[in-house]
Scaffold this active site. Sequence first.
Site, mmCIF file in Angstrom:
data_model
loop_
_atom_site.group_PDB
_atom_site.id
_atom_site.type_symbol
_atom_site.label_atom_id
_atom_site.label_comp_id
_atom_site.label_asym_id
_atom_site.label_seq_id
_atom_site.Cartn_x
_atom_site.Cartn_y
_atom_site.Cartn_z
ATOM 1 N N GLY A 125 0.836 -1.211 0.000
ATOM 2 C CA GLY A 125 0.000 0.000 0.000
ATOM 3 C C GLY A 125 0.864 1.251 0.000
ATOM 4 N N ARG A 147 0.885 -5.044 -4.805
ATOM 5 C CA ARG A 147 0.983 -6.144 -3.846
ATOM 6 C C ARG A 147 1.206 -7.391 -4.695
ATOM 7 N NH1 ARG A 147 -0.871 -3.993 1.030
ATOM 8 N NH2 ARG A 147 -2.488 -2.412 0.853
ATOM 9 N N ASP A 192 4.865 -4.517 6.193
ATOM 10 C CA ASP A 192 5.433 -5.791 6.662
ATOM 11 C C ASP A 192 5.532 -6.861 5.578
ATOM 12 O OD1 ASP A 192 2.701 -5.949 6.658
ATOM 13 O OD2 ASP A 192 2.501 -6.800 8.660
ATOM 14 N N THR A 206 4.310 2.832 5.540
ATOM 15 C CA THR A 206 2.902 2.425 5.661
ATOM 16 C C THR A 206 2.187 3.408 6.569
ATOM 17 O OG1 THR A 206 1.366 0.810 6.625
ATOM 18 C CG2 THR A 206 3.606 0.738 7.437
ATOM 19 N N ASP A 229 -0.123 2.711 8.460
ATOM 20 C CA ASP A 229 -0.660 2.016 9.635
ATOM 21 C C ASP A 229 0.206 2.109 10.892
ATOM 22 O OD1 ASP A 229 -2.794 1.275 8.108
ATOM 23 O OD2 ASP A 229 -2.091 -0.755 7.722
ATOM 24 N N ASP A 275 2.353 0.068 12.008
ATOM 25 C CA ASP A 275 2.191 -1.218 12.697
ATOM 26 C C ASP A 275 3.419 -2.108 12.520
ATOM 27 O OD1 ASP A 275 1.932 -1.683 10.001
ATOM 28 O OD2 ASP A 275 0.177 -2.967 10.151
ATOM 29 N N ARG A 310 -6.054 -2.481 9.678
ATOM 30 C CA ARG A 310 -6.659 -3.822 9.706
ATOM 31 C C ARG A 310 -6.331 -4.533 11.013
ATOM 32 N NH1 ARG A 310 -5.961 -5.418 3.597
ATOM 33 N NH2 ARG A 310 -3.794 -5.034 4.067
HETATM 34 O O1 F6P Z 1 -1.484 -1.450 4.567
HETATM 35 C C1 F6P Z 1 -2.045 -0.191 4.585
HETATM 36 C C2 F6P Z 1 -3.513 -0.211 4.379
HETATM 37 O O2 F6P Z 1 -3.792 1.112 4.172
HETATM 38 C C3 F6P Z 1 -4.432 -0.810 5.455
HETATM 39 O O3 F6P Z 1 -4.705 0.018 6.532
HETATM 40 C C4 F6P Z 1 -5.681 -1.098 4.663
HETATM 41 O O4 F6P Z 1 -6.459 -2.072 5.268
HETATM 42 C C5 F6P Z 1 -5.102 -1.578 3.384
HETATM 43 O O5 F6P Z 1 -3.879 -0.920 3.214
HETATM 44 C C6 F6P Z 1 -5.956 -1.385 2.164
HETATM 45 O O6 F6P Z 1 -5.269 -1.885 1.073
HETATM 46 P P1 F6P Z 1 -5.698 -1.901 -0.459
HETATM 47 O O7 F6P Z 1 -4.928 -0.842 -1.135
HETATM 48 O O8 F6P Z 1 -5.262 -3.242 -0.934
HETATM 49 O O9 F6P Z 1 -7.167 -1.665 -0.513
#
Ligand code: F6P
Length: 334
Positions: free
Chosen positions: A23, A84, A115, A138, A140, A142, A184
């Site tokens: 992300g 991803r 991560d 990120t 997050d 986290d 998440r």
């Molecule tokens: O990993 C960062 C994040 O923003 C999370 O908080 C969220 O759940 C996820 O990415 C959403 O990802 P995507 O871009 O795959 O919708």
Amino acid sequence: MYTLPELKQDKDFDSIAIMTSGGDAPGMNPAIRGVVRAALSQGIKVYGIQRGYSGLIADDMSTLQSGSVSNIVQRGGTVLKTDRCTAFKDPAVRAAAAEILRRRGIGALVVIGGDGSLTGAHLLQQETGIPVIGIPGTIDNDIFGTEDTIGFDTAVNTALEAIDRIRDTATSHERHFLVEVMGRASGSIAINVGMAAGAEMILVPERAIDVAAISSELAASRRAGTGSSGIIVVAEGPTPGLTSRLAEQLREQGQDPRVCILGHIQRGGSPSGHDRVLATCMGAMAVRYLCAGYSDIMVGVRDGSIIDVPLDDVIRFRKGLDPSLLDMALQVHR
Ligand code: F6P
């Protein structure tokens, strides 16, 4: 500002490569710029890989010049694009990726991401010996081993700005709003946003949600005339649709909340000054760590200092929210 470790030059590289993965996060661009400018100043050629590991395995990369990273420090997203890449979970694919790097004479890889992306970097290093350095990117926040990640500060401020606006309409209509923020597995964004917004309640994955208790609290504050409107910040949690389900359950209990899911708006926008400085330092330090002979580490921050954290620890341990901070926040915001 950060205190930097003293590092001795120990290794020469002709070329390195850089990618952003997973992300995106505001601040990835200043991190790319930090890596490129620091490397070029050491006479190291830098390849920019497009779309993370997907671009690596497709050999989609080109050299970056100083001018390639001009005028990007203020831009959200990532100029290198991101992805991803599930294919990179396959060891055979990682071996092929190492071959691509070797064929081009690339001596090391810098990965900016969360991560999953850092796990990919660690496995690549372990299995193929390619030196890697991770940079935590990120929203997050986290990631184990670092107090801060690139994009977190901007995301918190973006969500906060939105909630301040929602607060206006919530007050006018005497309504409660459930505002969902990202996270998440971690309530880090929710806790910070909730505190800064003066939220009436904060719901995080780290603590169980008691719908009946929330409902009776809303009803009680309404009766007492202290809470005709309010903001409940909800971390998205692991299962999609949590906030909408929660609203439904509250309706069954006689409440009438509105739902606002902030979603990807938190991932976009110009990085804050804090994130630009953090990202620039982390990017430049990634190159310094490489030149000092480090590998298989992530650049992190602790107590105002830039530190190195073994990638093995980063992926093995989970960063939890400090329980006393959580208790304090939940005590004030209810
Ligand atoms: O990993 C960062 C994040 O923003 C999370 O908080 C969220 O759940 C996820 O990415 C959403 O990802 P995507 O871009 O795959 O919708």
